[in-house]
Design a protein around this motif. Structure first.
Motif, PDB file in Angstrom:
ATOM      1  N   GLY A 170       0.663  -1.222  -0.058  1.00  0.00           N
ATOM      2  CA  GLY A 170       0.054  -0.071   0.189  1.00  0.00           C
ATOM      3  C   GLY A 170       1.005   1.314   0.082  1.00  0.00           C
ATOM      4  O   GLY A 170       0.422   2.169  -0.707  1.00  0.00           O
ATOM      5  N   GLU A 171       1.944   1.306   0.792  1.00  0.00           N
ATOM      6  CA  GLU A 171       2.756   2.524   0.814  1.00  0.00           C
ATOM      7  C   GLU A 171       3.410   2.776  -0.603  1.00  0.00           C
ATOM      8  O   GLU A 171       3.473   4.060  -0.955  1.00  0.00           O
ATOM      9  CB  GLU A 171       3.825   2.279   1.838  1.00  0.00           C
ATOM     10  CG  GLU A 171       4.686   3.418   2.155  1.00  0.00           C
ATOM     11  CD  GLU A 171       5.638   3.357   3.395  1.00  0.00           C
ATOM     12  OE1 GLU A 171       6.836   3.111   3.218  1.00  0.00           O
ATOM     13  OE2 GLU A 171       5.049   3.389   4.501  1.00  0.00           O
ATOM     14  N   PHE A 172       3.865   1.814  -1.192  1.00  0.00           N
ATOM     15  CA  PHE A 172       4.548   1.999  -2.580  1.00  0.00           C
ATOM     16  C   PHE A 172       3.330   2.408  -3.659  1.00  0.00           C
ATOM     17  O   PHE A 172       3.719   3.446  -4.230  1.00  0.00           O
ATOM     18  CB  PHE A 172       5.063   0.500  -2.938  1.00  0.00           C
ATOM     19  CG  PHE A 172       6.293   0.767  -4.155  1.00  0.00           C
ATOM     20  CD1 PHE A 172       5.758   1.017  -5.454  1.00  0.00           C
ATOM     21  CD2 PHE A 172       7.559   0.381  -3.860  1.00  0.00           C
ATOM     22  CE1 PHE A 172       6.569   0.883  -6.454  1.00  0.00           C
ATOM     23  CE2 PHE A 172       8.170   0.757  -4.816  1.00  0.00           C
ATOM     24  CZ  PHE A 172       7.865   0.849  -6.228  1.00  0.00           C
ATOM     25  N   GLY A 173       2.254   1.769  -3.334  1.00  0.00           N
ATOM     26  CA  GLY A 173       1.383   2.157  -4.509  1.00  0.00           C
ATOM     27  C   GLY A 173       0.664   3.575  -4.153  1.00  0.00           C
ATOM     28  O   GLY A 173       0.561   4.112  -5.187  1.00  0.00           O
ATOM     29  N   GLN A 174       0.484   4.024  -2.937  1.00  0.00           N
ATOM     30  CA  GLN A 174       0.406   5.241  -2.795  1.00  0.00           C
ATOM     31  C   GLN A 174       1.072   6.200  -3.270  1.00  0.00           C
ATOM     32  O   GLN A 174       0.737   7.290  -3.791  1.00  0.00           O
ATOM     33  CB  GLN A 174       0.026   5.484  -1.214  1.00  0.00           C
ATOM     34  CG  GLN A 174      -0.566   7.054  -0.891  1.00  0.00           C
ATOM     35  CD  GLN A 174      -0.343   7.277   0.668  1.00  0.00           C
ATOM     36  OE1 GLN A 174      -1.091   6.390   1.302  1.00  0.00           O
ATOM     37  NE2 GLN A 174      -0.440   8.395   1.249  1.00  0.00           N
ATOM     38  N   ARG A 175       2.390   6.136  -3.033  1.00  0.00           N
ATOM     39  CA  ARG A 175       3.389   7.185  -3.375  1.00  0.00           C
ATOM     40  C   ARG A 175       3.441   7.361  -5.090  1.00  0.00           C
ATOM     41  O   ARG A 175       3.460   8.288  -5.566  1.00  0.00           O
ATOM     42  CB  ARG A 175       4.893   6.607  -3.031  1.00  0.00           C
ATOM     43  CG  ARG A 175       6.016   7.563  -3.513  1.00  0.00           C
ATOM     44  CD  ARG A 175       7.372   7.030  -2.801  1.00  0.00           C
ATOM     45  NE  ARG A 175       7.633   5.859  -3.373  1.00  0.00           N
ATOM     46  CZ  ARG A 175       7.929   4.650  -2.899  1.00  0.00           C
ATOM     47  NH1 ARG A 175       7.587   4.735  -1.484  1.00  0.00           N
ATOM     48  NH2 ARG A 175       8.376   3.662  -3.733  1.00  0.00           N
ATOM     49  N   GLU A 176       3.443   6.040  -5.625  1.00  0.00           N
ATOM     50  CA  GLU A 176       3.083   6.243  -7.238  1.00  0.00           C
ATOM     51  C   GLU A 176       1.970   6.458  -7.903  1.00  0.00           C
ATOM     52  O   GLU A 176       1.935   7.443  -8.609  1.00  0.00           O
ATOM     53  CB  GLU A 176       3.579   4.772  -7.771  1.00  0.00           C
ATOM     54  CG  GLU A 176       4.754   3.937  -7.410  1.00  0.00           C
ATOM     55  CD  GLU A 176       5.971   4.861  -7.763  1.00  0.00           C
ATOM     56  OE1 GLU A 176       6.044   5.384  -8.928  1.00  0.00           O
ATOM     57  OE2 GLU A 176       6.912   5.061  -6.916  1.00  0.00           O
ATOM     58  N   LEU A 177       0.775   6.518  -7.167  1.00  0.00           N
ATOM     59  CA  LEU A 177      -0.419   7.120  -7.422  1.00  0.00           C
ATOM     60  C   LEU A 177      -0.495   8.815  -7.288  1.00  0.00           C
ATOM     61  O   LEU A 177      -0.660   9.627  -7.970  1.00  0.00           O
ATOM     62  CB  LEU A 177      -1.560   6.503  -6.738  1.00  0.00           C
ATOM     63  CG  LEU A 177      -1.771   5.263  -7.334  1.00  0.00           C
ATOM     64  CD1 LEU A 177      -3.054   4.541  -6.260  1.00  0.00           C
ATOM     65  CD2 LEU A 177      -2.313   5.139  -8.695  1.00  0.00           C
TER      66      LEU A 177
ATOM     67  N   LYS B  74       2.159  14.727 -10.924  1.00  0.00           N
ATOM     68  CA  LYS B  74       3.184  15.262 -11.985  1.00  0.00           C
ATOM     69  C   LYS B  74       2.853  14.701 -13.057  1.00  0.00           C
ATOM     70  O   LYS B  74       3.715  14.961 -14.407  1.00  0.00           O
ATOM     71  CB  LYS B  74       4.667  14.704 -11.251  1.00  0.00           C
ATOM     72  CG  LYS B  74       5.045  15.280 -10.002  1.00  0.00           C
ATOM     73  CD  LYS B  74       6.570  14.744  -9.656  1.00  0.00           C
ATOM     74  CE  LYS B  74       7.099  15.329  -8.415  1.00  0.00           C
ATOM     75  NZ  LYS B  74       8.505  14.952  -8.065  1.00  0.00           N
ATOM     76  N   GLY B  75       2.320  13.477 -13.049  1.00  0.00           N
ATOM     77  CA  GLY B  75       2.023  12.765 -14.705  1.00  0.00           C
ATOM     78  C   GLY B  75       2.672  11.493 -14.606  1.00  0.00           C
ATOM     79  O   GLY B  75       3.507  10.888 -13.976  1.00  0.00           O
ATOM     80  N   SER B  76       2.141  10.767 -15.873  1.00  0.00           N
ATOM     81  CA  SER B  76       2.462   9.468 -15.949  1.00  0.00           C
ATOM     82  C   SER B  76       3.785   9.067 -16.172  1.00  0.00           C
ATOM     83  O   SER B  76       4.202   8.050 -15.717  1.00  0.00           O
ATOM     84  CB  SER B  76       1.436   8.769 -17.355  1.00  0.00           C
ATOM     85  OG  SER B  76       1.989   9.395 -18.338  1.00  0.00           O
ATOM     86  N   ARG B  77       4.770   9.966 -16.723  1.00  0.00           N
ATOM     87  CA  ARG B  77       6.192   9.692 -16.936  1.00  0.00           C
ATOM     88  C   ARG B  77       6.764   9.552 -15.740  1.00  0.00           C
ATOM     89  O   ARG B  77       8.001   9.177 -15.448  1.00  0.00           O
ATOM     90  CB  ARG B  77       6.662  10.631 -17.694  1.00  0.00           C
ATOM     91  CG  ARG B  77       6.162  10.746 -19.271  1.00  0.00           C
ATOM     92  CD  ARG B  77       6.929  11.768 -20.073  1.00  0.00           C
ATOM     93  NE  ARG B  77       6.306  11.747 -21.521  1.00  0.00           N
ATOM     94  CZ  ARG B  77       6.894  12.460 -22.391  1.00  0.00           C
ATOM     95  NH1 ARG B  77       7.846  13.398 -22.147  1.00  0.00           N
ATOM     96  NH2 ARG B  77       6.547  12.374 -23.584  1.00  0.00           N
ATOM     97  N   PHE B  78       6.208   9.994 -14.316  1.00  0.00           N
ATOM     98  CA  PHE B  78       6.863   9.891 -13.229  1.00  0.00           C
ATOM     99  C   PHE B  78       6.540   8.639 -12.175  1.00  0.00           C
ATOM    100  O   PHE B  78       7.016   8.558 -10.980  1.00  0.00           O
ATOM    101  CB  PHE B  78       6.671  11.207 -12.275  1.00  0.00           C
ATOM    102  CG  PHE B  78       7.138  12.556 -12.882  1.00  0.00           C
ATOM    103  CD1 PHE B  78       8.158  13.074 -12.682  1.00  0.00           C
ATOM    104  CD2 PHE B  78       6.281  13.336 -13.937  1.00  0.00           C
ATOM    105  CE1 PHE B  78       9.011  14.195 -13.075  1.00  0.00           C
ATOM    106  CE2 PHE B  78       6.958  14.596 -14.522  1.00  0.00           C
ATOM    107  CZ  PHE B  78       8.502  14.851 -14.035  1.00  0.00           C
ATOM    108  N   VAL B  79       5.762   7.833 -12.851  1.00  0.00           N
ATOM    109  CA  VAL B  79       5.511   6.907 -12.136  1.00  0.00           C
ATOM    110  C   VAL B  79       6.539   5.695 -12.584  1.00  0.00           C
ATOM    111  O   VAL B  79       6.840   5.332 -13.629  1.00  0.00           O
ATOM    112  CB  VAL B  79       3.980   6.202 -12.842  1.00  0.00           C
ATOM    113  CG1 VAL B  79       3.788   4.770 -12.090  1.00  0.00           C
ATOM    114  CG2 VAL B  79       3.037   7.282 -12.374  1.00  0.00           C
ATOM    115  N   GLY B  80       7.032   5.111 -11.503  1.00  0.00           N
ATOM    116  CA  GLY B  80       8.131   4.099 -11.672  1.00  0.00           C
ATOM    117  C   GLY B  80       7.563   2.953 -12.374  1.00  0.00           C
ATOM    118  O   GLY B  80       6.478   2.392 -12.029  1.00  0.00           O
ATOM    119  N   PRO B  81       8.536   2.060 -12.818  1.00  0.00           N
ATOM    120  CA  PRO B  81       8.097   0.747 -13.521  1.00  0.00           C
ATOM    121  C   PRO B  81       7.786  -0.265 -12.458  1.00  0.00           C
ATOM    122  O   PRO B  81       7.056  -1.555 -12.870  1.00  0.00           O
ATOM    123  CB  PRO B  81       9.469   0.235 -14.368  1.00  0.00           C
ATOM    124  CG  PRO B  81      10.790   1.037 -13.644  1.00  0.00           C
ATOM    125  CD  PRO B  81      10.094   2.275 -12.968  1.00  0.00           C
TER     126      PRO B  81
END
Length: 416
Positions: free
Chosen positions: A117-124, A130-137
């Motif tokens: 949950g913590e990782f997922g929240q950060r990426e969301l 900031k936009g989709s390009r800032f979401v990590g793989p």
């Protein structure tokens, strides 16, 4: 021609990362002393949420336990799992073992309820801020409840049977049972257990839908099962991993057989149907005893599920008597999780670790913060109780309706 000796599954290693200790030794020291570490939630972003008390792992530094390349692609719950697996393998004297020509001889099985949950929240947050390009793989894998199984097996080169159990909280016990059955079928070693990290804001918001969640502000009164003041459970993070291997092979290589996994069974009775869980849990206990070849009066201690909801507590107390008969009113019962919180799938694995340690030390740990018991149980509450322990019963139920029971025997019992 003599019959081949049946393969028995033994616990040879324990690794714990818990709110009351980031090593097995510290966990047991706090557990046997009945130390409660429940405290106000301090995680950033949770300040204004109704959940006020939890069991947080405070003395764990992920960067000192896990390599950087794994840290960046995994969530906190997987950090706990990798660290606990390392501790368990070291305890089993397999920490530096090279699988060599037999990487398929070692497998991994875990259970998880909350996922990353913590990782997922950060990426969301990055996506919307900031936009989709800032979401990590790694967003595609780090949140997934199977991440810990995958990362432990990749990191250690284990290519044996790998799996994930989905059975809500009871999945922790079921994962151990899957490990035992894999060993009985021929796998040499299985690393099994569960860890959770449910205290990120997004994860907490998801839990607020559980009527059983305690929102009491006083840490000493927030989680008090089997009492008139029972008001729900307090969540926790952390967990435990076990090394499960074939008993004879373990003894031959000089490993310490800490306990044997004698019997297990699971049932299902439906979400929040606590009155019905009485029948389901009792049936799981009976079936676990039957698989273990264990009479009810042989159970020396019960590690209770201890939800902290009056209807659920009553159902569990009655189920113990239903399954164990009159012995169910006399057998010592404990719930050390009241001092650290209920860590979802990790909770019964921590109970299993505590049960193995109790069998080894002939000491039943107490149930912190519980002193005015209102059920017909011999609940060990004020302080630890010395007892001659040979067989333990660990119980677990899930909020979605799973019930599970596990029978453990002291390693010295089966050696004699």
């Amino acid at each position: 021609m003599s019959e081949p000796h049946p393969r028995r599954a033994a616990v040879t290693g324990i690794g714990v990362v818990a709110p009351n200790g980031a090593t097995t030794e510290n966990f047991w020291k706090s557990t046997k002393e009945g130390i409660s570490v429940l405290a106000p939630v301090t995680r950033e972003g949770c300040e204004h949420l109704p959940l006020r008390v939890a069991g947080e792992v405070r003395d764990f530094e992920a960067s000192s336990a896990v390599e950087e390349r794994y840290l960046v692609q995994t969530d906190r719950f997987t950090h706990f799992a990798m660290a606990a697996a390392d501790l368990a393998l070291d305890d089993a004297r397999l920490g530096q073992a090279d699988t060599g020509d037999s990487p398929f001889s070692v497998g991994v099985v875990t259970a998880a309820g909350s996922g990353g949950g913590e990782f997922g929240q950060r990426e969301l947050q990055r996506l919307w801020g900031k936009g989709s390009r800032f979401v990590g793989p790694y967003q595609s894998i780090a949140w997934f409840y199977a991440a810990s199984t995958g990362q432990i097996s990749i990191r250690r080169g284990f290519k044996g049977p790998c799996s994930v159990v989905a059975a809500d909280e009871a999945g922790g016990l079921d994962a151990i049972a899957h490990a035992a059955r894999a060993v009985r079928r021929g796998t040499d070693v299985i690393v099994a257990g569960a860890t959770e990290a449910p205290l990120a804001p997004y994860s907490v918001v998801c839990q607020l839908g559980y009527e059983e969640l305690s929102t009491v502000e006083d840490p000493e009164r927030a989680y008090r099962p089997f009492t008139e003041g029972a008001c729900g459970f307090v969540p926790a993070e952390g967990g435990a991993m076990l090394v499960v291997e074939e008993e004879t092979s373990a003894r031959e290589r000089g490993a310490r057989v800490r306990a044997t996994l004698a019997g297990h069974a699971a049932t299902f009775t439906g979400a929040s149907r606590w009155e019905q869980s009485r029948e389901g849990l009792a049936e799981a206990i009976r079936a676990a005893l039957d698989e273990a070849g264990c009479a009810p009066e042989e159970i020396d201690v019960v590690f209770a599920d201890a939800l902290g909801v009056p209807e659920a507590d009553r159902a569990e107390a009655l189920a113990i008597v239903d399954a164990l008969g009159s012995h169910g009113r006399r057998v010592p019962v404990t719930a050390p999780k009241t001092g650290i919180g209920r860590g979802y799938c990790a909770a019964p694995v921590l109970d299993t670790a505590a049960a193995v340690l109790a069998l080894e030390n002939h000491l039943i740990p107490p149930t912190p913060n519980v002193f005015d018991i209102c059920h017909d149980l011999d609940l060990v509450s004020a302080r630890a109780r010395a007892a001659e322990l040979r067989t333990a019963l660990v119980l677990s139920r899930g909020l979605m309706g799973s019930n599970s029971a596990l029978v453990l025997r002291h390693g010295a019992v089966d050696a004699s």
